[in-house]
Design an enzyme around this catalytic site. Structure first.
Site, PDB file in Angstrom:
ATOM      1  N   LYS A 118     -10.714 -13.440  -2.607  1.00  0.00           N
ATOM      2  CA  LYS A 118     -10.418 -13.172  -4.027  1.00  0.00           C
ATOM      3  C   LYS A 118      -9.162 -12.308  -4.083  1.00  0.00           C
ATOM      4  O   LYS A 118      -9.208 -11.103  -3.895  1.00  0.00           O
ATOM      5  CB  LYS A 118     -11.608 -12.471  -4.682  1.00  0.00           C
ATOM      6  CG  LYS A 118     -11.349 -11.859  -6.062  1.00  0.00           C
ATOM      7  CD  LYS A 118     -11.228 -12.900  -7.143  1.00  0.00           C
ATOM      8  CE  LYS A 118     -11.356 -12.292  -8.536  1.00  0.00           C
ATOM      9  NZ  LYS A 118     -10.303 -11.361  -8.930  1.00  0.00           N
ATOM     10  N   ASP A 174      -2.179  -5.486   9.153  1.00  0.00           N
ATOM     11  CA  ASP A 174      -0.721  -5.624   9.110  1.00  0.00           C
ATOM     12  C   ASP A 174      -0.003  -4.427   9.724  1.00  0.00           C
ATOM     13  O   ASP A 174       1.083  -4.572  10.294  1.00  0.00           O
ATOM     14  CB  ASP A 174      -0.255  -5.827   7.664  1.00  0.00           C
ATOM     15  CG  ASP A 174      -0.706  -7.168   7.090  1.00  0.00           C
ATOM     16  OD1 ASP A 174      -1.033  -8.063   7.897  1.00  0.00           O
ATOM     17  OD2 ASP A 174      -0.751  -7.309   5.860  1.00  0.00           O
ATOM     18  N   SER A 229     -11.870  -8.677  -2.473  1.00  0.00           N
ATOM     19  CA  SER A 229     -10.979  -7.932  -3.354  1.00  0.00           C
ATOM     20  C   SER A 229     -10.424  -6.669  -2.679  1.00  0.00           C
ATOM     21  O   SER A 229      -9.633  -6.763  -1.755  1.00  0.00           O
ATOM     22  CB  SER A 229     -11.731  -7.614  -4.659  1.00  0.00           C
ATOM     23  OG  SER A 229     -10.842  -7.327  -5.691  1.00  0.00           O
TER      24      SER A 229
END
Length: 695
Positions: free
Chosen positions: A500, A486, A475
């Site tokens: 998740k 990224d 999460s």
């Protein structure tokens, strides 16, 4: 929304009497006739249909294809090991296979109740048959015969008649007796234990309420959409938090059903179970006792019933009998763990720092380590205006300042076993390490994409960074790790994360609540964290089986996908060096005893998991058990010898008298092989990039 739904419900209720009379063609025994759907349940079911139709993230149609999924899911819930229903039952119920969409739209719950009552009848017959076998005494079983029991029955053929089920259950009872015999129990004790187990299951069977039927049936429907969409009965809605997490006045563990067992999915950081160091993910709970009371056998119990036993007053002791996940699949040896219930304290979940001292390529280096067990935010203190409220970002900012004052050469953020928490904190923590910009995208069921962003200019920490994750990083952890990857801000190291990547909300109903998935998380690169999780730049051996633990292990999990990226990052500074970093990592860890042990232990566990049958011949079974224990002992001793420790004569098992580890026992960061290796990879990168810069 509620008014519209109620109008829809009332429109259907006018024609309800006719639909309730339908499906009576399939008879059930008189003893279960009291189980009938009531008006509140009918209204709740119609509300669930309407809510899923309008607000579920995917909005899949409720049609014949969905009906088949509901039917399969319901049968799987009721009889996962195909040990109760007959082939004739499936044939009889099969006529409804494509009609559950119509039944649900009309508020007709009768078919769901009919199937459940047949399940109760079959289960009652099986338990009575098992007890009849035990009445003859366990000595009547012949363990010299060469016969096998198929234990992986998920795709087994349905029994063609009662005689076939009798043979299956004879073998099942014989297997349970043999397991307990090999575990060292005397025949009389085995007979008493199994008799008590089956009689308890019969007694609980006779206490079945209409609400039990309704909850199971509606969940077969709801969870055909995704595993996190779930109906909670009024009892569950009132008593348990949404994850069945026992973090308050409990043991601090997230549990789920696993056929006839209750399995630990993860431990809440700084919770009583985690601090005990005696429980682990995938352990199976088979018994629960209050304090010094007699252990209650909970095999075959529902998850919510087991949770009720485990919860209790703060400061009280609960004893759990567990089969460790590290056991071989057929090894039923258990241990008893005593845990004092308590609420998880926020300060114990706080981020902590340490310094990792490494000698690397002839030089000494200091790396800062920040361990973040959860993404926490003290909302209560924040709302009260307390200027010193606790939060992950505030604590990490302070720790970074302290580490920079110590002149560390880089920082490793340790997110292993971090199950998530505050989305706001994941965003703000990302902001400490990037200049400014988007941190996570949230796509709603209507297709709208909301962008959460760090608005403050300038990064608080600009130095070298690595992030360490594993399968239990979930999460909010995945959002932070994904953003660091990224933005090319950190090397991501360790294991594939949990996956998740969905958002749930609670919708109150007239009867209970519905938790439904209404949004999905996406990384700033446009990739979902759902199902796939975050793939590390350099992978370490997994310490849990990813087929057993993780989003991808859950039925009907929403798939991975991608949307338009929110950023166009600059050139990846790690890319030119990744091949060399991986080569050096593999050369270092190929013979590293901790890495070798983790790889070999998981390989052995996966090999044993593929065995679908067990021998009911005692001599063969004992030989197999001895061989497995010999292989496990060899792995353990190879690790001990490589570390200069004395080998073991036999495998040790901790028991309830083992004292919990305290901070004085905590190993140094250098003793953690994964942490040390993460530091070395970061130092390798610094050396390689520095050498390139000089050229």
């Amino acid at each position: 929304m509620k008014r519209t739904l109620t109008c829809t419900v009332l429109a259907v209720l006018f024609g309800l009497q006719a639909s309730l009379a339908m499906a009576k063609a399939v008879s059930t025994p008189e003893s279960w006739e009291y189980l009938q759907p009531d008006r509140d349940q009918v209204i709740a079911s119609l509300n669930v249909v309407e809510l899923l139709k309008r607000h579920h993230y995917n909005k899949p149609p409720l049609n014949d294809a969905r009906s088949a999924k509901i039917f399969d899911s319901y049968i799987q819930m009721l009889d996962p090991s195909r040990s109760y229903f007959l082939a004739s039952d499936l044939e009889e119920f099969g006529k409804w296979r494509s009609q559950f969409d119509d039944f649900l739209k009309r508020g007709n719950l009768e078919p769901g109740f009919t199937i459940y009552k047949r399940h109760l009848e079959r289960l009652q017959n099986r338990l009575n048959y098992a007890l009849s076998l035990l009445d003859k005494g366990v000595d009547h079983f012949d363990f010299t015969i060469d016969e096998e029991l198929l234990v992986d029955r998920e795709k087994a053929a349905w029994a063609k008649d009662a005689a076939a089920l009798d043979d299956l259950w004879r073998k099942r009872v014989k297997d349970e007796v043999l397991r307990l015999k090999i575990a060292g129990k005397e025949p009389k004790a085995i007979e008493e234990l199994l008799t008590k187990r089956y009689k308890n299951q019969l007694a609980r069977l006779n206490q079945t309420r209409g609400e039990d039927v309704f909850q199971t049936y509606i969940n077969a429907f709801a969870q055909s959409y995704d595993p996190h969409t779930q109906y909670l009965s009024p009892d569950n809605a009132e008593n348990f938090d949404i994850n069945m997490s026992l973090s308050l006045e409990g043991i601090g563990a997230v549990l789920q059903s696993d056929n006839e067992h209750v399995k630990i999915v993860r431990l809440v950081p700084a919770g009583p179970a985690e601090k005990s160091k005696q429980l682990a993910p995938a352990d199976k709970i088979i018994g629960v006792a209050q304090g010094e009371d007699e252990m209650i056998d909970v095999i075959g119990w529902r998850l919510d019933e087991v949770v009720k036993l485990i919860r209790g007053p703060k400061g009280s002791v609960v004893r759990l009998e567990v089969i460790p996940a590290s056991n071989a699949p057929n090894d039923q040896n258990s241990k008893v763990v005593a845990i004092t219930r308590e609420a998880v304290k926020l300060e114990e979940q706080a981020a902590k720092k340490s310094v990792l001292n490494l000698a690397h390529q002839g030089q000494n280096f200091k790396l800062g380590v920040i361990e973040i067990p959860a993404f926490y935010l003290d909302f209560k203190a924040l709302r009260a205006g307390d200027q010193n409220y606790k939060s992950t970002t505030r604590d990490v900012k302070k720790l970074l300042s302290e580490l920079e004052a110590e002149k560390v050469d880089g920082v490793v953020i340790d997110l292993r076993n971090n199950g998530g928490g505050s989305l706001q904190e994941a965003t703000e923590l990302t902001g400490l390490f990037i200049d400014q910009g988007p941190t996570v995208l949230v796509r709603n069921s209507d297709g709208r994409v909301d962008v959460l962003a760090d608005e403050q200019t300038g990064a608080f920490y600009k130095g070298p960074l690595a992030v360490l994750v594993n399968r239990l990083s979930a999460s909010a952890s995945e959002i932070f790790a994904g953003a660091m990857q990224d933005y090319h801000r950190a090397l991501i190291l360790g294991g594939q994360t949990f996956g998740k990547g969905t958002v749930q909300t609670i919708q109150p109903l007239n009867h209970g609540e519905l938790k439904l998935t209404l949004a999905k998380f996406y990384r700033v690169s446009g990739q979902s964290t759902q199902h796939q999780g975050v793939i590390p730049d350099i992978a370490y051996p997994a310490d849990v089986d990813t087929k057993e633990i993780g989003e991808s292990a859950l039925p009907e999990a929403l798939p991975w996908d991608s949307i338009r990226a929110a950023i166009n990052p600059e050139m990846n500074p790690f890319k030119p060096f990744l091949a060399e970093l991986k080569a050096r990592h593999e050369a270092r860890t190929g013979e590293n005893p901790d890495f070798v042990f983790t790889r070999d232990r998981l390989a052995l566990a996966q090999e044993l998991m593929h065995e679908t049958t067990v021998s009911l011949n005692e001599e063969k079974r004992r030989a197999q058990q001895a061989d497995i224990e010999k292989r496990q002992l060899a792995l353990e001793n190879a690790l001990r010898l490589a570390k200069g420790e004395e080998p073991l004569a036999k495998l040790e098992s901790e028991d309830e008298n083992t004292a919990p580890h305290d901070d004085m026992d905590k190993p140094k960061p250098e003793d953690d092989a994964y942490l040390s290796e993460s530091g070395r990879i970061l130092l390798d990168y610094l050396g390689l990039s520095s050498a390139m810069a000089k050229h």
